[in-house]
Design a protein around this motif. Sequence first.
Motif, PDB file in Angstrom:
ATOM      1  N   CYS A  90     -71.531 -45.941 -48.110  1.00  0.00           N
ATOM      2  CA  CYS A  90     -72.757 -46.498 -48.696  1.00  0.00           C
ATOM      3  C   CYS A  90     -73.408 -45.527 -49.678  1.00  0.00           C
ATOM      4  CB  CYS A  90     -73.750 -46.906 -47.605  1.00  0.00           C
ATOM      5  SG  CYS A  90     -73.093 -48.127 -46.420  1.00  0.00           S
ATOM      6  N   GLY A  91     -72.588 -44.724 -50.343  1.00  0.00           N
ATOM      7  CA  GLY A  91     -73.107 -43.805 -51.337  1.00  0.00           C
ATOM      8  C   GLY A  91     -73.969 -42.697 -50.775  1.00  0.00           C
ATOM      9  N   ALA A  92     -73.820 -42.395 -49.498  1.00  0.00           N
ATOM     10  CA  ALA A  92     -74.670 -41.381 -48.864  1.00  0.00           C
ATOM     11  C   ALA A  92     -74.442 -40.014 -49.486  1.00  0.00           C
ATOM     12  CB  ALA A  92     -74.389 -41.333 -47.363  1.00  0.00           C
ATOM     13  N   LYS A  93     -75.532 -39.317 -49.769  1.00  0.00           N
ATOM     14  CA  LYS A  93     -75.452 -37.970 -50.311  1.00  0.00           C
ATOM     15  C   LYS A  93     -76.707 -37.195 -49.947  1.00  0.00           C
ATOM     16  CE  LYS A  93     -77.337 -39.129 -54.886  1.00  0.00           C
ATOM     17  NZ  LYS A  93     -77.086 -39.079 -56.351  1.00  0.00           N
ATOM     18  N   THR A  94     -76.604 -35.886 -50.046  1.00  0.00           N
ATOM     19  CA  THR A  94     -77.723 -34.986 -49.773  1.00  0.00           C
ATOM     20  C   THR A  94     -78.244 -34.428 -51.083  1.00  0.00           C
ATOM     21  OG1 THR A  94     -76.838 -34.397 -47.604  1.00  0.00           O
ATOM     22  CG2 THR A  94     -78.413 -32.872 -48.587  1.00  0.00           C
ATOM     23  N   VAL A  95     -79.565 -34.350 -51.185  1.00  0.00           N
ATOM     24  CA  VAL A  95     -80.216 -33.778 -52.360  1.00  0.00           C
ATOM     25  C   VAL A  95     -81.136 -32.657 -51.875  1.00  0.00           C
ATOM     26  CG1 VAL A  95     -81.742 -34.174 -54.325  1.00  0.00           C
ATOM     27  CG2 VAL A  95     -80.160 -35.980 -53.589  1.00  0.00           C
ATOM     28  N   VAL A  96     -80.853 -31.443 -52.299  1.00  0.00           N
ATOM     29  CA  VAL A  96     -81.725 -30.316 -51.972  1.00  0.00           C
ATOM     30  C   VAL A  96     -82.870 -30.324 -52.976  1.00  0.00           C
ATOM     31  CG1 VAL A  96     -81.904 -27.816 -51.736  1.00  0.00           C
ATOM     32  CG2 VAL A  96     -79.816 -29.010 -50.985  1.00  0.00           C
ATOM     33  N   VAL A  97     -84.056 -30.727 -52.525  1.00  0.00           N
ATOM     34  CA  VAL A  97     -85.220 -30.804 -53.409  1.00  0.00           C
ATOM     35  C   VAL A  97     -85.680 -29.396 -53.766  1.00  0.00           C
ATOM     36  CG1 VAL A  97     -87.573 -31.676 -53.656  1.00  0.00           C
ATOM     37  CG2 VAL A  97     -85.869 -33.003 -52.365  1.00  0.00           C
ATOM     38  N   SER A 141     -86.292 -25.244 -51.413  1.00  0.00           N
ATOM     39  CA  SER A 141     -85.956 -24.508 -50.192  1.00  0.00           C
ATOM     40  C   SER A 141     -86.654 -25.042 -48.948  1.00  0.00           C
ATOM     41  CB  SER A 141     -86.285 -23.024 -50.359  1.00  0.00           C
ATOM     42  OG  SER A 141     -87.682 -22.842 -50.555  1.00  0.00           O
ATOM     43  N   THR A 142     -87.688 -25.881 -49.126  1.00  0.00           N
ATOM     44  CA  THR A 142     -88.438 -26.399 -47.978  1.00  0.00           C
ATOM     45  C   THR A 142     -88.379 -27.917 -47.851  1.00  0.00           C
ATOM     46  OG1 THR A 142     -90.535 -26.571 -49.214  1.00  0.00           O
ATOM     47  CG2 THR A 142     -90.049 -24.457 -48.119  1.00  0.00           C
ATOM     48  N   ALA A 143     -87.585 -28.592 -48.681  1.00  0.00           N
ATOM     49  CA  ALA A 143     -87.489 -30.045 -48.629  1.00  0.00           C
ATOM     50  C   ALA A 143     -86.066 -30.495 -48.944  1.00  0.00           C
ATOM     51  CB  ALA A 143     -88.465 -30.688 -49.617  1.00  0.00           C
ATOM     52  N   ILE A 144     -85.559 -31.424 -48.131  1.00  0.00           N
ATOM     53  CA  ILE A 144     -84.198 -31.946 -48.270  1.00  0.00           C
ATOM     54  C   ILE A 144     -84.240 -33.449 -48.108  1.00  0.00           C
ATOM     55  CG2 ILE A 144     -81.917 -32.071 -47.178  1.00  0.00           C
ATOM     56  CD1 ILE A 144     -82.321 -29.090 -46.398  1.00  0.00           C
ATOM     57  N   ASP A 145     -83.590 -34.151 -49.043  1.00  0.00           N
ATOM     58  CA  ASP A 145     -83.439 -35.615 -48.956  1.00  0.00           C
ATOM     59  C   ASP A 145     -82.012 -35.955 -48.579  1.00  0.00           C
ATOM     60  OD1 ASP A 145     -86.016 -35.866 -49.850  1.00  0.00           O
ATOM     61  OD2 ASP A 145     -85.479 -36.652 -51.833  1.00  0.00           O
ATOM     62  N   ILE A 146     -81.859 -37.019 -47.800  1.00  0.00           N
ATOM     63  CA  ILE A 146     -80.566 -37.688 -47.667  1.00  0.00           C
ATOM     64  C   ILE A 146     -80.784 -39.115 -48.130  1.00  0.00           C
ATOM     65  CG2 ILE A 146     -78.907 -38.643 -46.021  1.00  0.00           C
ATOM     66  CD1 ILE A 146     -78.862 -35.991 -44.603  1.00  0.00           C
ATOM     67  N   THR A 147     -79.927 -39.553 -49.055  1.00  0.00           N
ATOM     68  CA  THR A 147     -80.080 -40.886 -49.644  1.00  0.00           C
ATOM     69  C   THR A 147     -78.802 -41.694 -49.456  1.00  0.00           C
ATOM     70  OG1 THR A 147     -79.274 -40.215 -51.842  1.00  0.00           O
ATOM     71  CG2 THR A 147     -81.630 -39.900 -51.396  1.00  0.00           C
ATOM     72  N   TRP A 148     -78.931 -42.990 -49.595  1.00  0.00           N
ATOM     73  CA  TRP A 148     -77.788 -43.912 -49.527  1.00  0.00           C
ATOM     74  C   TRP A 148     -78.166 -45.173 -50.270  1.00  0.00           C
ATOM     75  CZ3 TRP A 148     -80.908 -42.315 -45.637  1.00  0.00           C
ATOM     76  CH2 TRP A 148     -81.784 -43.263 -45.080  1.00  0.00           C
ATOM     77  N   THR A 149     -77.193 -46.036 -50.515  1.00  0.00           N
ATOM     78  CA  THR A 149     -77.427 -47.298 -51.191  1.00  0.00           C
ATOM     79  C   THR A 149     -77.622 -48.389 -50.148  1.00  0.00           C
ATOM     80  OG1 THR A 149     -76.021 -46.598 -53.036  1.00  0.00           O
ATOM     81  CG2 THR A 149     -76.502 -48.969 -52.841  1.00  0.00           C
ATOM     82  N   PRO A 150     -78.806 -48.969 -50.061  1.00  0.00           N
ATOM     83  CA  PRO A 150     -79.032 -50.013 -49.053  1.00  0.00           C
ATOM     84  C   PRO A 150     -78.183 -51.250 -49.338  1.00  0.00           C
ATOM     85  CG  PRO A 150     -81.109 -49.206 -49.983  1.00  0.00           C
ATOM     86  CD  PRO A 150     -80.001 -48.680 -50.861  1.00  0.00           C
ATOM     87  N   ALA A 151     -78.004 -52.063 -48.318  1.00  0.00           N
ATOM     88  CA  ALA A 151     -77.284 -53.325 -48.474  1.00  0.00           C
ATOM     89  C   ALA A 151     -78.056 -54.224 -49.427  1.00  0.00           C
ATOM     90  CB  ALA A 151     -77.122 -54.007 -47.118  1.00  0.00           C
ATOM     91  N   THR A 152     -77.319 -55.037 -50.199  1.00  0.00           N
ATOM     92  CA  THR A 152     -77.983 -55.945 -51.146  1.00  0.00           C
ATOM     93  C   THR A 152     -77.958 -57.361 -50.633  1.00  0.00           C
ATOM     94  OG1 THR A 152     -75.873 -56.181 -52.332  1.00  0.00           O
ATOM     95  CG2 THR A 152     -77.430 -54.502 -53.120  1.00  0.00           C
TER      96      THR A 152
END
Length: 233
Positions: free
Chosen positions: A213-220, A222-233
Amino acid sequence: PRMVRGLVVAAAVVGICGVARAGDPSGGWLTYAVYQSPSATDTVTRLSARMVVPPEIEDPRMGMPAFWFGVQTAAGDGALIQPIMSKWLGSGYYMFQEIFDWTDENDKQSDTILVKPGESIWAEVSYVEATRSYSMNMTSSSGKVSNFHYALLPAQKATEAAAYFVLEHQPFNGDCKGLPPSGQVRWTDIAVEVNGKKVANPEWQAKEESPVCGAKTVVVNSTAIDITWTPAT
């Protein structure tokens, strides 16, 4: 967490000498961020962060996503000490403490506590040198509390030198309805101590293990981290 761990152990990679090897990162991880201490003999003595419980997954039958951080040895072969800040268990999200210890391939968990979307969860693991153990503490914005304590096994000689932020458990059949429709979680207020001293700007590395589902990590930062993915349509 436990459901996938048993499968990973059973399917451990067999080396050229015929010796089975298993450890972290686990095949059940979609994507993650990792911090490695300067030396494999260093100890992460404190790790803490905050996150907000995401919306309910689109189809409660299609997944068991778990959002957590934790500490582990540099080689990934010791105790994985994990505050599970939100895990979908069919009827809602729960917070609890979990340790999967590759030293003896046993899993321990605290009692699960129901948390609701939108609640803020704060969690911390801290090293207790006198007992070679970790104290685990977690609190929700609604006042729910989870505490646990785990002593490293004598057979584990390595220190807990690595820190992780992880999305674990692929949706069933790869169906993205098994993930929250928000398409994102964020950890904030991340703090790391190594050998009892605060790390001013920990360098996180974004990695993928078995993403769907396109999941990936984004290091915003040193104190914040996102994990994102593509929701179902």
